[in-house]
Design a protein around this motif. Structure first.
Motif, PDB file in Angstrom:
ATOM      1  N   ILE A 182       1.294   4.289  -2.728  1.00  0.00           N
ATOM      2  CA  ILE A 182       1.139   5.728  -2.474  1.00  0.00           C
ATOM      3  C   ILE A 182       2.329   6.484  -3.050  1.00  0.00           C
ATOM      4  O   ILE A 182       2.172   7.530  -3.698  1.00  0.00           O
ATOM      5  CB  ILE A 182       1.022   5.989  -0.960  1.00  0.00           C
ATOM      6  CG1 ILE A 182      -0.256   5.363  -0.435  1.00  0.00           C
ATOM      7  CG2 ILE A 182       1.021   7.477  -0.670  1.00  0.00           C
ATOM      8  CD1 ILE A 182      -0.352   5.385   1.057  1.00  0.00           C
ATOM      9  N   ALA A 240      -0.143  10.567   3.918  1.00  0.00           N
ATOM     10  CA  ALA A 240      -0.822  10.082   2.717  1.00  0.00           C
ATOM     11  C   ALA A 240      -1.985   9.152   3.070  1.00  0.00           C
ATOM     12  O   ALA A 240      -2.918   9.005   2.304  1.00  0.00           O
ATOM     13  CB  ALA A 240       0.169   9.354   1.828  1.00  0.00           C
ATOM     14  N   PHE A 241      -1.925   8.523   4.268  1.00  0.00           N
ATOM     15  CA  PHE A 241      -3.002   7.634   4.666  1.00  0.00           C
ATOM     16  C   PHE A 241      -4.207   8.397   5.197  1.00  0.00           C
ATOM     17  O   PHE A 241      -5.283   7.853   5.333  1.00  0.00           O
ATOM     18  CB  PHE A 241      -2.521   6.666   5.750  1.00  0.00           C
ATOM     19  CG  PHE A 241      -1.884   5.431   5.188  1.00  0.00           C
ATOM     20  CD1 PHE A 241      -2.648   4.541   4.444  1.00  0.00           C
ATOM     21  CD2 PHE A 241      -0.551   5.168   5.384  1.00  0.00           C
ATOM     22  CE1 PHE A 241      -2.079   3.403   3.916  1.00  0.00           C
ATOM     23  CE2 PHE A 241       0.017   4.023   4.861  1.00  0.00           C
ATOM     24  CZ  PHE A 241      -0.734   3.134   4.124  1.00  0.00           C
ATOM     25  N   ARG A 250      -6.656   6.919  -3.848  1.00  0.00           N
ATOM     26  CA  ARG A 250      -7.335   5.978  -2.978  1.00  0.00           C
ATOM     27  C   ARG A 250      -8.083   4.914  -3.792  1.00  0.00           C
ATOM     28  O   ARG A 250      -8.046   3.734  -3.492  1.00  0.00           O
ATOM     29  CB  ARG A 250      -8.319   6.768  -2.110  1.00  0.00           C
ATOM     30  CG  ARG A 250      -8.780   6.060  -0.880  1.00  0.00           C
ATOM     31  CD  ARG A 250      -9.411   7.040   0.052  1.00  0.00           C
ATOM     32  NE  ARG A 250      -8.427   7.683   0.907  1.00  0.00           N
ATOM     33  CZ  ARG A 250      -7.984   7.139   2.021  1.00  0.00           C
ATOM     34  NH1 ARG A 250      -8.405   5.968   2.389  1.00  0.00           N
ATOM     35  NH2 ARG A 250      -7.113   7.761   2.769  1.00  0.00           N
ATOM     36  N   LEU A 291       0.845  -1.198   0.000  1.00  0.00           N
ATOM     37  CA  LEU A 291       0.000   0.000   0.000  1.00  0.00           C
ATOM     38  C   LEU A 291       0.875   1.241   0.000  1.00  0.00           C
ATOM     39  O   LEU A 291       0.646   2.184  -0.771  1.00  0.00           O
ATOM     40  CB  LEU A 291      -0.897   0.014   1.232  1.00  0.00           C
ATOM     41  CG  LEU A 291      -2.263  -0.661   1.099  1.00  0.00           C
ATOM     42  CD1 LEU A 291      -3.064  -0.438   2.366  1.00  0.00           C
ATOM     43  CD2 LEU A 291      -3.007  -0.104  -0.096  1.00  0.00           C
ATOM     44  N   GLU A 292       1.929   1.226   0.839  1.00  0.00           N
ATOM     45  CA  GLU A 292       2.792   2.403   0.911  1.00  0.00           C
ATOM     46  C   GLU A 292       3.509   2.637  -0.409  1.00  0.00           C
ATOM     47  O   GLU A 292       3.596   3.772  -0.888  1.00  0.00           O
ATOM     48  CB  GLU A 292       3.803   2.233   2.053  1.00  0.00           C
ATOM     49  CG  GLU A 292       3.222   2.672   3.382  1.00  0.00           C
ATOM     50  CD  GLU A 292       4.079   2.223   4.557  1.00  0.00           C
ATOM     51  OE1 GLU A 292       5.303   2.114   4.401  1.00  0.00           O
ATOM     52  OE2 GLU A 292       3.484   1.992   5.637  1.00  0.00           O
TER      53      GLU A 292
END
Lengths: 340, 385
Positions: A237, B6-7, A243, A233-234
């Motif tokens: 990003i 970013a989360f 998202r 996930l990171e």
């Protein structure tokens, strides 16, 4: 573990399954080719009534069941071949309807009507359950920790409630001038009778099923979300994924095995749709395959159960299950061969 | 707790997801909440088109049955007290008084006692006390919310719903104990054996799980109805007619439930390291002793979870029980069908609602107590494949 020990451990369970699942299947298969009926005899009966000068006597032929020595009706079981299947499927009427191009004529035959509803029900609820379940899982996963417990608690309620009662509780909201119907009437400014025609009942049934099963999909997918690899996930990003893109390209592929599992369970369960028919009392408009067999097994007004026709209908339902499960079984078999 | 930037979620996203969850919770709880409210009102109120009159029940109030503000306060205080006792005091008492190794038995006794005491005080002692208090308070003691329990007493006493309740109790207890006994044995055997045979048993069980129950019932009915004649050569005059007998239905439900039970228990047994049995075997246990004295004590969570699902199957079943039991042995769920089919007056309908709520109440308690086990059960089969 030695074979003997293994056998000792599984024996009781296997015995139960053989006696109460495998044996009835064989019995249903054979019953569907035999018909048990009371034996009848035709006798001449002379009925006399008192009249003037002379009695008036009428002789007529009467059919009556033969009584055995114990006073019970003598029954006879005979081999009828495919007759029961023909009675259920009514191929001539169905074929006439198909060649005339009339769908409504075809759907006036119980079996085809039930098949049509069962398939539509299964195929429409499947994507809805998965989508609602996934949306809930993602939303709860994003929410603060404190509200997760209460949300899961409330979500479990529709899942755990007795299916017949769940269907009833929805029905009481909509039946007659129930609270939801009153609300819809006020909103749309027109009269609404939701239980007067088939399609509105079907919509309610599908709504009920999604309400009932979505929590299961939610809990399973939510557990799956906890195991998503955070590093992936990171890096997504860092690569600038939004998202939505993360959900689409990282999360959903990770959850795919679970989604397939849920779909299979849902296919099996909604193919057996039955409790909704009872809860909504919709026999007059909408019936399902399992309800058809149930109805044939219920004693009719004279107390007879049409076991033979019920068996034929049960066998036809079984064929559907086998078609449904075939891809899964083939895949499992291939996996098993691959590993051993 | 610092989440990486970013989360973090944008405000719009947070609001829409919170909104979605709120709507879902409303949809999930509303029908159940609503039938619970309806069951306490007179028919005119219960089926009123105006939601406020369903909640406050003016017609019920006019008939003279209702709750005053002190009533509601006293009820809430009693509920909170019981909850406090259950959370703070009960665990200590159970730990202190239950014999060693039988903590689960202590829990069953403890929660039954607490539940019984609560019901006695809530239904038996509170109403007379509040009557005196209300008349002493004068106008403050006047009822404000219409509420009547007459439908419940009609259902449970006049229509003898308690008989159906006892039948349900017999059937579910039987199903849970028998299917757990057979299921743990088979699940352990299947989890510890990697043979081809074990694989095939599991696959066949999967196929059996998919079978519609009506197919199976079509197979039982002729045999069950004629069983006395079929069994006479073997058992003599003691041969029973299986149709209508609770134990026959228990056997049927256990068998129907068995495929699911062994799949679930197998996945729980696989979580227990095989080294544990090996250690026991080195110490001289037989396989069965290892299973009974080493594996079972650490298997309780899995057994409880599977037991819950067996309970649900037996409790929720309509199809099998309605076809295989006669009227006098009927369980609760099929019995309620009798109510809404004969629905002639609106009073009958509200009685049906009250019966439905009575059936749902134990399930509600179950979710409250066993939420964690239910969730672990739902995910057990799925996450590990």
């Amino acid at each position: 573990m030695k074979f003997k020990t293994f056998a000792a451990f599984v024996a009781p369970s296997i015995f139960m399954m053989l006696l109460f699942i495998a044996a009835p299947l064989v019995s249903v298969f054979s019953q569907s080719f035999y018909l048990t009926q009371p034996q009848f005899e035709t006798v001449e009966v002379e009925n006399c009534t008192a009249g003037f000068l002379k009695q008036t006597c009428v002789t007529e032929e009467k059919t009556r069941p033969i009584l055995g020595d114990d006073g019970k009706i003598v029954t006879e079981t005979k081999y009828v071949g495919w007759q029961s299947y023909i009675n259920v499927l009514e191929p001539e009427r169905a074929w006439a309807a198909i060649s005339a191009g009339s769908v409504s004529a075809l759907l006036s035959i119980d079996f085809w009507k039930a098949l049509r509803f069962t398939l539509t029900f299964t195929l429409i609820t499947l994507p809805l359950v998965i989508i609602v379940g996934l949306a809930l899982a993602v939303a709860v996963n994003n929410a603060t920790r404190a509200i997760r417990g209460p949300v899961i608690f409330i979500s479990l309620l529709p899942f755990i409630i007795t299916p017949v009662i769940g269907a009833l509780s929805i029905r009481w909201l909509f039946v007659g001038d129930g609270i939801m119907t009153a609300f819809l009437e006020w909103w749309l400014q027109r009269d609404i009778a939701l239980f007067a025609q088939g399609w509105t009942i079907e919509i309610l049934m599908m709504g009920y099923r999604v309400w009932h099963v979505a929590p299961f999909a939610f809990v399973v997918l939510y557990a799956g979300l906890q195991t998503v690899n955070q590093d992936t996930l990171e890096s997504a990003i860092i690569d600038g994924a939004s998202r939505w893109e993360r959900l689409r390209y990282v999360v959903i592929p990770h959850l795919m095995p679970l989604i397939i599992f849920l779909s299979l369970i849902h296919l099996m369960d909604s193919y057996r749709v039955f409790d909704e028919i009872i809860g909504f009392s919709s026999e007059a408009h909408v019936i399902s395959l399992q309800w058809l067999t149930f109805d044939l097994l219920t004693p009719d007004d004279s107390g007879n159960r049409s076991i033979s026709r019920a068996s034929a209908s049960a066998m036809l339902t079984m064929i559907g299950i086998i078609i449904l499960l075939y891809p899964l079984l083939r895949r499992t078999w291939r996996d098993h061969k691959g590993t051993s | 707790m610092s989440t990486p930037r970013a989360f973090r979620q944008s405000t719009a996203l947070r609001f829409s997801s919170a909104g979605f969850l709120t709507i879902w919770c409303l949809i999930a709880a509303f029908p159940i909440f609503w039938i619970a409210v309806m069951s306490f009102k007179e028919p005119i109120d219960a089926f009123s088109a105006n939601p406020l009159s369903v909640i406050f029940g003016p017609a019920t109030l006019e008939r003279g049955s209702g709750l005053s503000v002190p009533d509601i306060l006293a009820g809430i205080v009693l509920l909170v007290l019981t909850a406090q006792l259950a959370v703070k005091w009960l665990p200590g008492m159970v730990r202190q008084y239950s014999p060693y190794g039988q903590v689960w038995f202590g829990w069953i006794c403890g929660s039954l006692l607490l539940g019984l005491a609560f019901v006695l005080i809530f239904v038996g002692a509170l109403p007379p006390i509040m009557n005196v208090v209300n008349s002493a308070l004068g106008s403050l003691g006047n009822p404000v919310i219409g509420l009547t329990t007459e439908h419940y007493s009609a259902v449970w006493w006049e229509n003898e719903f308690y008989r159906n309740f006892i039948n349900s109790l017999i059937v579910t207890t039987g199903v849970v104990t028998v299917s757990l006994t057979f299921g743990t044995l088979a699940g352990y055997g299947l989890a510890r054996s990697g043979s081809n045979l074990a694989f095939w048993i599991l696959i066949i069980a999967l196929v059996f799980r998919a079978l519609p129950h009506s197919v199976l019932v079509a197979g039982y009915l002729p045999w069950f109805i004629n069983s006395a004649e079929i069994l006479r050569p073997i058992l003599g005059d003691a041969a029973p007619t299986l149709y209508g007998k609770p134990f026959a239905v228990i056997a049927v439900l256990v068998a129907i439930n068995q495929p699911f039970t062994i799949w679930m228990l197998r996945s729980f047994f696989q979580n227990i390291p095989a080294e544990l049995d090996e250690a026991a075997r080195v110490d001289g246990c037989t396989h069965f002793q290892a299973f009974r004295w080493v594996i079972m004590p650490v298997m309780w969570p899995g057994v409880i979870t599977t037991g819950l699902f067996s309970f649900l199957l037996g409790y929720n079943d309509y199809l099998v029980t309605s076809l295989l039991l006669d009227a006098q042995n009927q369980t609760m769920v099929p019995a309620i069908a009798g109510y809404f089919n004969r629905e002639t007056t609106t009073t009958d309908q509200v009685e049906a609602v009250a019966a439905a709520v009575s059936i749902t109440a134990p399930l509600f308690l179950l979710v409250m107590i066993f939420q964690r086990q239910i969730v672990s059960g739902l995910t057990a089969g799925a996450v590990k494949g």
